[in-house]
Design an enzyme around this catalytic site. Sequence first.
Site, PDB file in Angstrom:
ATOM      1  N   LYS A  22      -8.658  17.764 -12.501  1.00  0.00           N
ATOM      2  CA  LYS A  22      -7.649  16.997 -13.243  1.00  0.00           C
ATOM      3  C   LYS A  22      -7.676  15.528 -12.841  1.00  0.00           C
ATOM      4  CE  LYS A  22      -3.181  16.795 -11.928  1.00  0.00           C
ATOM      5  NZ  LYS A  22      -2.513  15.485 -11.966  1.00  0.00           N
ATOM      6  N   ASN A  23      -7.671  15.274 -11.532  1.00  0.00           N
ATOM      7  CA  ASN A  23      -7.550  13.879 -11.094  1.00  0.00           C
ATOM      8  C   ASN A  23      -8.792  13.062 -11.412  1.00  0.00           C
ATOM      9  OD1 ASN A  23      -4.969  14.319 -10.235  1.00  0.00           O
ATOM     10  ND2 ASN A  23      -5.489  14.574  -8.082  1.00  0.00           N
ATOM     11  N   ARG A  99       2.205   9.622 -15.287  1.00  0.00           N
ATOM     12  CA  ARG A  99       1.953   8.389 -14.523  1.00  0.00           C
ATOM     13  C   ARG A  99       0.521   7.903 -14.648  1.00  0.00           C
ATOM     14  NH1 ARG A  99       5.498   6.645 -10.907  1.00  0.00           N
ATOM     15  NH2 ARG A  99       3.818   5.462  -9.967  1.00  0.00           N
ATOM     16  N   CYS A 123       9.504   8.838  -9.534  1.00  0.00           N
ATOM     17  CA  CYS A 123       8.729  10.076  -9.625  1.00  0.00           C
ATOM     18  C   CYS A 123       9.301  11.045  -8.610  1.00  0.00           C
ATOM     19  CB  CYS A 123       7.274   9.743  -9.299  1.00  0.00           C
ATOM     20  SG  CYS A 123       6.218  11.158  -9.099  1.00  0.00           S
ATOM     21  N   ARG A 128       6.430   5.634  -5.479  1.00  0.00           N
ATOM     22  CA  ARG A 128       5.163   5.417  -6.192  1.00  0.00           C
ATOM     23  C   ARG A 128       5.092   4.102  -6.965  1.00  0.00           C
ATOM     24  NH1 ARG A 128       2.921  11.011  -8.601  1.00  0.00           N
ATOM     25  NH2 ARG A 128       0.930  10.120  -8.044  1.00  0.00           N
ATOM     26  N   PRO A 129       5.105   2.974  -6.259  1.00  0.00           N
ATOM     27  CA  PRO A 129       4.994   1.677  -6.934  1.00  0.00           C
ATOM     28  C   PRO A 129       3.591   1.452  -7.492  1.00  0.00           C
ATOM     29  CG  PRO A 129       4.904   1.392  -4.552  1.00  0.00           C
ATOM     30  CD  PRO A 129       5.160   2.861  -4.797  1.00  0.00           C
ATOM     31  N   ILE A 130       3.442   0.425  -8.356  1.00  0.00           N
ATOM     32  CA  ILE A 130       2.094   0.094  -8.859  1.00  0.00           C
ATOM     33  C   ILE A 130       1.708  -1.335  -8.475  1.00  0.00           C
ATOM     34  CG2 ILE A 130       2.103   1.755 -10.759  1.00  0.00           C
ATOM     35  CD1 ILE A 130       2.469  -0.862 -12.570  1.00  0.00           C
ATOM     36  N   ASP A 131       2.429  -1.883  -7.463  1.00  0.00           N
ATOM     37  CA  ASP A 131       2.159  -3.279  -7.080  1.00  0.00           C
ATOM     38  C   ASP A 131       0.692  -3.521  -6.706  1.00  0.00           C
ATOM     39  OD1 ASP A 131       2.913  -1.544  -4.916  1.00  0.00           O
ATOM     40  OD2 ASP A 131       2.893  -3.279  -3.582  1.00  0.00           O
ATOM     41  N   LEU A 132       0.038  -2.529  -6.098  1.00  0.00           N
ATOM     42  CA  LEU A 132      -1.357  -2.744  -5.687  1.00  0.00           C
ATOM     43  C   LEU A 132      -2.308  -2.772  -6.885  1.00  0.00           C
ATOM     44  CD1 LEU A 132      -1.468  -0.486  -2.497  1.00  0.00           C
ATOM     45  CD2 LEU A 132      -1.002  -2.944  -2.667  1.00  0.00           C
ATOM     46  N   ASP A 313      -2.277  16.383  -1.690  1.00  0.00           N
ATOM     47  CA  ASP A 313      -2.201  17.372  -2.761  1.00  0.00           C
ATOM     48  C   ASP A 313      -2.376  18.810  -2.271  1.00  0.00           C
ATOM     49  OD1 ASP A 313      -1.629  15.678  -4.815  1.00  0.00           O
ATOM     50  OD2 ASP A 313      -3.656  15.596  -5.633  1.00  0.00           O
ATOM     51  N   ILE A 335       1.544  10.130   3.057  1.00  0.00           N
ATOM     52  CA  ILE A 335       1.244   9.405   1.815  1.00  0.00           C
ATOM     53  C   ILE A 335       2.506   9.166   0.979  1.00  0.00           C
ATOM     54  CG2 ILE A 335      -0.179   9.359  -0.286  1.00  0.00           C
ATOM     55  CD1 ILE A 335      -1.920   9.371   2.218  1.00  0.00           C
ATOM     56  N   ARG A 405       0.292  21.385 -16.191  1.00  0.00           N
ATOM     57  CA  ARG A 405      -0.282  20.037 -16.088  1.00  0.00           C
ATOM     58  C   ARG A 405      -1.542  20.047 -15.229  1.00  0.00           C
ATOM     59  NH1 ARG A 405       3.092  16.710 -12.953  1.00  0.00           N
ATOM     60  NH2 ARG A 405       1.226  15.467 -13.092  1.00  0.00           N
TER      61      ARG A 405
HETATM   62  C1  UD1 Z   1      -2.149   9.927  -4.606  1.00  0.00           C
HETATM   63  C2  UD1 Z   1      -3.077  10.478  -3.550  1.00  0.00           C
HETATM   64  C3  UD1 Z   1      -4.090  11.317  -4.259  1.00  0.00           C
HETATM   65  C4  UD1 Z   1      -3.356  12.384  -5.084  1.00  0.00           C
HETATM   66  C5  UD1 Z   1      -2.316  11.780  -6.020  1.00  0.00           C
HETATM   67  C6  UD1 Z   1      -1.442  12.821  -6.715  1.00  0.00           C
HETATM   68  C7  UD1 Z   1      -3.923   9.459  -1.499  1.00  0.00           C
HETATM   69  C8  UD1 Z   1      -4.439   8.217  -0.848  1.00  0.00           C
HETATM   70  N1  UD1 Z   1      -3.665   9.388  -2.804  1.00  0.00           N
HETATM   71  O1  UD1 Z   1      -2.922   9.153  -5.517  1.00  0.00           O
HETATM   72  O2  UD1 Z   1      -4.933  11.932  -3.315  1.00  0.00           O
HETATM   73  O3  UD1 Z   1      -4.256  13.122  -5.844  1.00  0.00           O
HETATM   74  O4  UD1 Z   1      -1.472  10.950  -5.274  1.00  0.00           O
HETATM   75  O5  UD1 Z   1      -0.682  13.523  -5.817  1.00  0.00           O
HETATM   76  O6  UD1 Z   1      -3.790  10.477  -0.864  1.00  0.00           O
HETATM   77  N2  UD1 Z   1       1.009   2.619  -3.209  1.00  0.00           N
HETATM   78  C9  UD1 Z   1       1.658   1.414  -3.222  1.00  0.00           C
HETATM   79  N3  UD1 Z   1       1.454   0.572  -4.282  1.00  0.00           N
HETATM   80  C10 UD1 Z   1       0.631   0.890  -5.325  1.00  0.00           C
HETATM   81  C11 UD1 Z   1      -0.031   2.129  -5.305  1.00  0.00           C
HETATM   82  C12 UD1 Z   1       0.179   2.974  -4.226  1.00  0.00           C
HETATM   83  O7  UD1 Z   1       2.408   1.093  -2.309  1.00  0.00           O
HETATM   84  O8  UD1 Z   1       0.473   0.075  -6.247  1.00  0.00           O
HETATM   85  C13 UD1 Z   1       1.208   3.544  -2.080  1.00  0.00           C
HETATM   86  C14 UD1 Z   1       1.829   4.870  -2.538  1.00  0.00           C
HETATM   87  O9  UD1 Z   1       3.230   4.828  -2.582  1.00  0.00           O
HETATM   88  C15 UD1 Z   1       1.305   5.842  -1.502  1.00  0.00           C
HETATM   89  C16 UD1 Z   1      -0.084   5.273  -1.170  1.00  0.00           C
HETATM   90  O10 UD1 Z   1      -0.053   3.902  -1.571  1.00  0.00           O
HETATM   91  O11 UD1 Z   1       2.091   5.793  -0.331  1.00  0.00           O
HETATM   92  C17 UD1 Z   1      -1.235   5.979  -1.867  1.00  0.00           C
HETATM   93  O12 UD1 Z   1      -0.954   6.035  -3.262  1.00  0.00           O
HETATM   94  P1  UD1 Z   1      -2.080   6.177  -4.361  1.00  0.00           P
HETATM   95  O13 UD1 Z   1      -3.323   6.662  -3.742  1.00  0.00           O
HETATM   96  O14 UD1 Z   1      -2.133   4.966  -5.197  1.00  0.00           O
HETATM   97  O15 UD1 Z   1      -1.436   7.268  -5.274  1.00  0.00           O
HETATM   98  P2  UD1 Z   1      -2.173   8.035  -6.388  1.00  0.00           P
HETATM   99  O16 UD1 Z   1      -3.241   7.262  -7.026  1.00  0.00           O
HETATM  100  O17 UD1 Z   1      -1.093   8.643  -7.202  1.00  0.00           O
END
Ligand code: UD1
Length: 427
Positions: A22-23, A99, A123, A128-132, A313, A335, A405
């Site tokens: 899925k991912n 998402r 969520c 789960r921010p998207i700032d990065l 996961d 995480i 899902r």
């Molecule tokens: C994450 C998991 C992924 C899993 C998915 C669904 C990790 C590193 N990532 O991926 O294995 O399949 O969830 O459960 O294990 N973050 C920020 N800002 C951002 C994006 C992320 O601060 O813009 C933080 C998140 O809050 C989190 C960490 O970075 O603490 C990792 O997040 P990220 O890998 O981006 O999340 P997913 O891509 O959803």
Amino acid sequence: MDRILIRGRNRLSGRVPISGAKNAALTLMPCAILTDEPLTLRNLPRLADVDGFGHLLNQLGASTAIEGTRPDEFGRVMTIRAGKVTSTEAPYDIVRKMRASILVLGPILAREGRARVSLPGGCAIGNRPIDLHLKALEALGAELEFTSGYVEARAPHGRLPGGRYTFPVVSVGATENALMAAATAGGSSCLDNAAREPEIVDLCRCLVAMGARIEGIGTERLEVEGVDRLHGATYAVMPDRIEAGSYACAAVIAGGDLTLAGADAAEMGATLAALRSMGAEVEEVPGGIRVAAEGRPKPLELSTAPYPGFATDMQAQFMAVLALADGTSVLTETIFENRYMHVPELARMGADVRVSGRTAVVRGVTGLTGAPVMATDLRASMSLILAGLAAEGETQVSRVYHLDRGYERLEEKLSAVGADIERASDG
Ligand code: UD1
């Protein structure tokens, strides 16, 4: 709404076919926006999220055609054609439900020079921010504006120049968005402290098959030389390492001998090591992995971490197994800040789990009992299914849409190896 009913304590034995990941699927599908030629994805899992992502691509002007595979086969082949992108917007209604929709931001911006994508909001498993995602795109040259809950991104003169970005923490999604945006940038880009998850490797390989130039695949430094255009390709989605790990947990919690057909041990190191530490027999066999276990598992200390560490996961599923361990286990979730939503539900089945901040102490009990339970996210729902497989009596898991899902035909796969499991519909 559908429920899943399980009468526990059957031994499991046989072959479980592992579906496409899925991912990976949800980051390969948006690649289609990067080219006006068709992208054909094989081994796509039949999942609600894949259908949802297809609808989003349709809204952007892409066509999605599903070919061939018989209804009794697993996996599908989908050809996505984005001859023209007719809309550059991913609306709130779609993004809030899924998402992964945020992953169209980089590709639309790269293709059209502008994109408008709803901010996803909260969520169940954490903030789960998207700032990065946004900072990485800015580093590649995007200009961003925020209006009415949306981010509007523009590329100066219609094309991102490319650039360098060092992720302050490893982010799978942000690495994916940045990679897709960098593939057709005007110059070269360098992403440091990039995620190394196998799904990122799958994305890189698909982009390379489409004509992208990427160095450092599988490492924390990805160097991308932007190309003028990408072409179509045919690409097979990697096997789902989280689905495979979940069925491995089923073999341990229920006791039995399962062959995970199509699973790739090379991508599952931390999960397989943890299964062995619990006392399971794990071996690579031609075309898959065999997992066998009898009796109570041994307790463990586990901490989630980015790949190659133990996957967040898999945390909920291991907790279900460790609830029956012969001793006390300690799990630490690094995480996400709120990923223990399954704990109160497991407790209703007799598990003894104490959560303090990011740590959960699991005192193994000798048995679980069936109960009506529900979960707020996908992997938490799977942990309840696993608990149900080992519990005395009947477990009813509601909110099955979470499972739909991420687990292709779960009840079929489990009943084929001996579980007493069925789906009940309330109409
Ligand atoms: C994450 C998991 C992924 C899993 C998915 C669904 C990790 C590193 N990532 O991926 O294995 O399949 O969830 O459960 O294990 N973050 C920020 N800002 C951002 C994006 C992320 O601060 O813009 C933080 C998140 O809050 C989190 C960490 O970075 O603490 C990792 O997040 P990220 O890998 O981006 O999340 P997913 O891509 O959803």
